[in-house]
Design an enzyme around this catalytic site. Sequence first.
Site, PDB file in Angstrom:
ATOM      1  N   GLY A 247     -38.570  -6.697  12.954  1.00 30.65           N
ATOM      2  CA  GLY A 247     -37.722  -5.566  13.296  1.00 30.65           C
ATOM      3  C   GLY A 247     -36.398  -5.866  13.960  1.00 30.65           C
ATOM      4  O   GLY A 247     -35.600  -4.954  14.172  1.00 30.65           O
ATOM      5  N   PRO A 290     -40.408 -11.755  11.710  1.00 25.65           N
ATOM      6  CA  PRO A 290     -39.048 -11.378  11.349  1.00 25.65           C
ATOM      7  C   PRO A 290     -38.813 -11.493   9.839  1.00 25.65           C
ATOM      8  O   PRO A 290     -39.283 -12.429   9.201  1.00 25.65           O
ATOM      9  CB  PRO A 290     -38.188 -12.417  12.077  1.00 25.65           C
ATOM     10  CG  PRO A 290     -39.071 -13.617  12.181  1.00 25.65           C
ATOM     11  CD  PRO A 290     -40.470 -13.079  12.362  1.00 25.65           C
ATOM     12  N   ARG A 329     -30.481   0.382  -0.922  1.00 31.10           N
ATOM     13  CA  ARG A 329     -30.532   0.808   0.479  1.00 31.10           C
ATOM     14  C   ARG A 329     -29.556   1.927   0.847  1.00 31.10           C
ATOM     15  O   ARG A 329     -29.956   2.861   1.545  1.00 31.10           O
ATOM     16  CB  ARG A 329     -30.347  -0.401   1.416  1.00 31.10           C
ATOM     17  CG  ARG A 329     -31.510  -1.395   1.326  1.00 31.10           C
ATOM     18  CD  ARG A 329     -31.430  -2.485   2.384  1.00 31.10           C
ATOM     19  NE  ARG A 329     -31.671  -1.968   3.703  1.00 31.10           N
ATOM     20  CZ  ARG A 329     -30.742  -1.771   4.629  1.00 31.10           C
ATOM     21  NH1 ARG A 329     -29.483  -2.074   4.378  1.00 31.10           N
ATOM     22  NH2 ARG A 329     -31.063  -1.295   5.809  1.00 31.10           N
ATOM     23  N   TYR A 333     -31.459   4.916   2.415  1.00 31.57           N
ATOM     24  CA  TYR A 333     -31.390   5.107   3.873  1.00 31.57           C
ATOM     25  C   TYR A 333     -29.986   5.371   4.398  1.00 31.57           C
ATOM     26  O   TYR A 333     -29.757   5.241   5.592  1.00 31.57           O
ATOM     27  CB  TYR A 333     -31.828   3.856   4.636  1.00 31.57           C
ATOM     28  CG  TYR A 333     -33.045   3.096   4.242  1.00 31.57           C
ATOM     29  CD1 TYR A 333     -34.305   3.667   4.330  1.00 31.57           C
ATOM     30  CD2 TYR A 333     -32.942   1.757   3.867  1.00 31.57           C
ATOM     31  CE1 TYR A 333     -35.430   2.918   4.031  1.00 31.57           C
ATOM     32  CE2 TYR A 333     -34.063   1.010   3.569  1.00 31.57           C
ATOM     33  CZ  TYR A 333     -35.308   1.597   3.646  1.00 31.57           C
ATOM     34  OH  TYR A 333     -36.412   0.857   3.364  1.00 31.57           O
ATOM     35  N   CYS A 360     -26.264   6.404 -13.142  1.00 34.16           N
ATOM     36  CA  CYS A 360     -26.038   7.832 -13.371  1.00 34.16           C
ATOM     37  C   CYS A 360     -26.664   8.668 -12.255  1.00 34.16           C
ATOM     38  O   CYS A 360     -27.604   9.427 -12.485  1.00 34.16           O
ATOM     39  CB  CYS A 360     -26.624   8.236 -14.706  1.00 34.16           C
ATOM     40  SG  CYS A 360     -25.821   7.383 -16.047  1.00 34.16           S
ATOM     41  N   GLU A 361     -26.156   8.481 -11.061  1.00 31.30           N
ATOM     42  CA  GLU A 361     -26.599   9.225  -9.885  1.00 31.30           C
ATOM     43  C   GLU A 361     -25.376   9.367  -8.996  1.00 31.30           C
ATOM     44  O   GLU A 361     -24.736   8.358  -8.671  1.00 31.30           O
ATOM     45  CB  GLU A 361     -27.634   8.411  -9.077  1.00 31.30           C
ATOM     46  CG  GLU A 361     -28.983   8.243  -9.700  1.00 31.30           C
ATOM     47  CD  GLU A 361     -29.814   9.505  -9.667  1.00 31.30           C
ATOM     48  OE1 GLU A 361     -29.624  10.327  -8.734  1.00 31.30           O
ATOM     49  OE2 GLU A 361     -30.630   9.686 -10.579  1.00 31.30           O
ATOM     50  N   TYR A 389     -34.032  -6.914   1.578  1.00 33.86           N
ATOM     51  CA  TYR A 389     -34.281  -5.601   0.967  1.00 33.86           C
ATOM     52  C   TYR A 389     -33.248  -5.246  -0.106  1.00 33.86           C
ATOM     53  O   TYR A 389     -32.928  -4.077  -0.283  1.00 33.86           O
ATOM     54  CB  TYR A 389     -34.327  -4.503   2.040  1.00 33.86           C
ATOM     55  CG  TYR A 389     -35.323  -4.745   3.159  1.00 33.86           C
ATOM     56  CD1 TYR A 389     -36.692  -4.559   2.950  1.00 33.86           C
ATOM     57  CD2 TYR A 389     -34.903  -5.154   4.420  1.00 33.86           C
ATOM     58  CE1 TYR A 389     -37.600  -4.776   3.969  1.00 33.86           C
ATOM     59  CE2 TYR A 389     -35.814  -5.371   5.449  1.00 33.86           C
ATOM     60  CZ  TYR A 389     -37.160  -5.182   5.216  1.00 33.86           C
ATOM     61  OH  TYR A 389     -38.066  -5.391   6.234  1.00 33.86           O
TER      62      TYR A 389
END
Length: 448
Positions: A247, A290, A329, A333, A360-361, A389
């Site tokens: 984290g 980690p 990401r 988020y 296409c977004e 990620y």
Amino acid sequence: MKLQGTMQINDKGHLEIGGCDTVELAERFGTPLYVLDEQYFRQNCRNYYRAFTEKYDGIVLYAAKTLLTLAVCRMVAEEGLSLDVVSGGELYTAKKARFPMERVYFHGNNKSAAELKLALEYKVGRIMVDNPHELQMLDRLAGEAGVRAKIMLRLTPGVEAHTHEYIKTGQIDSKFGMVIENGQAMEIIKQALALENVQLTGLHCHIGSQIFELQSYAHAAEVMLGFAAEVRRETGWQPEEMNFGGGMGIYYTAADEPQPVSKYADMLVQAVKTLAQAHDLIVPRVLVEPGRSISGPAGTTLYTVGAVKNIPGIRKYVAVDGGMGDNPRPALYQSRYEALLANRAAQQPQETVSIAGKCCESGDMLIWDIDLPTPAPGDILSVSATGAYNYSMSMNYNRLPRPAMVLVRDGAADIIVARETYDDLIRNDVVPERLGESRVVKIAGAGR
Ligand SMILES: *Cc1c(COP(=O)(O)O)cnc(C)c1O
């Protein structure tokens, strides 16, 4: 964009990583391209190894979910870290990379029987049990295999990390682990202690991600050690090891202020020692997991700028040849990133633009409002801190092939993930007999 790791700007005014000119990398390997800075990745591993293992005999597990390939496994193994995997696929990757299996810890909130069997067959170091269903299944499978599986239990300590809502996992309302506060954690510990084919060695918690408040970890330690004391009073058992998850936050933009790993280690280990003594417990070995703080800063993604669309008085959209397919990401988020034009890295910013992906977004935007030298088609855009990620969450939406990844060091660049081809995209597609070509022609010929 902050220059991190081995990044520098060379005589041509190009961004260089690992001694490689990124403009040349883009030319040679194509874009989008993931670039992994080997020296930086290893340095991040070493910082953890020194701070926890050398200093306190702790164990550092690299969280595989952030970035895992065979080559990454090899580096993690060489740097002396252990590995946290969460699926049969990650486990298989580790095995194929000949990662030492006794250093593998198997996580996951819904492991299948097949995955648990694989873990037992490979003889992983620990299985991190999440819930009673898994515990019973594992006990049965271990019995059938004639082994006693070493396990740790994942608990939910109810500690809130100061971070984005979606990546918070320590609160009580969580799909991960068993809740301490309502007695479910105590219950699963008693169940585990009563089983013959599992051996409970310790407890685990993970309080969230992209955390800058070291105090959150001290708080977690307080709850976990307090609970351990309660467990000993009720059962006589006490943990030999305690895993506090991962984290640690990293630098994505100037809003982020990462804490030094050494400070984190000193604070956490001291808190555990003090609390253990206060509760008259043996001082457990401290484990941490980690992910982002090792792989994240070491990765950069290179894109080629295509269409530049100016909507006067509103916004200038600069489209690149990747986007949410290689980095979901921002869409997932609202994550923020920094970038620069790698072929004009020394130039001062001239205007504020927004970087759009090619999916296409409407939500496929990599960066809103970034200051850059006026971008033009053909420029190479470099987005930093994409090591974690990104590749691991990449997808083939719109049937975009996933990018290649190169490992760079001392001027050498080696492919560690090949670029997907169009044939890769249709590799698993199957056309049933009744949709065969002759049939399609017949329907077409039927005269519509
Ligand atoms: C995601 C995760 C980690 C790694 O988290 P980072 O924020 O990438 O350091 C470690 N442990 C568990 C259980 C996780 O789910």
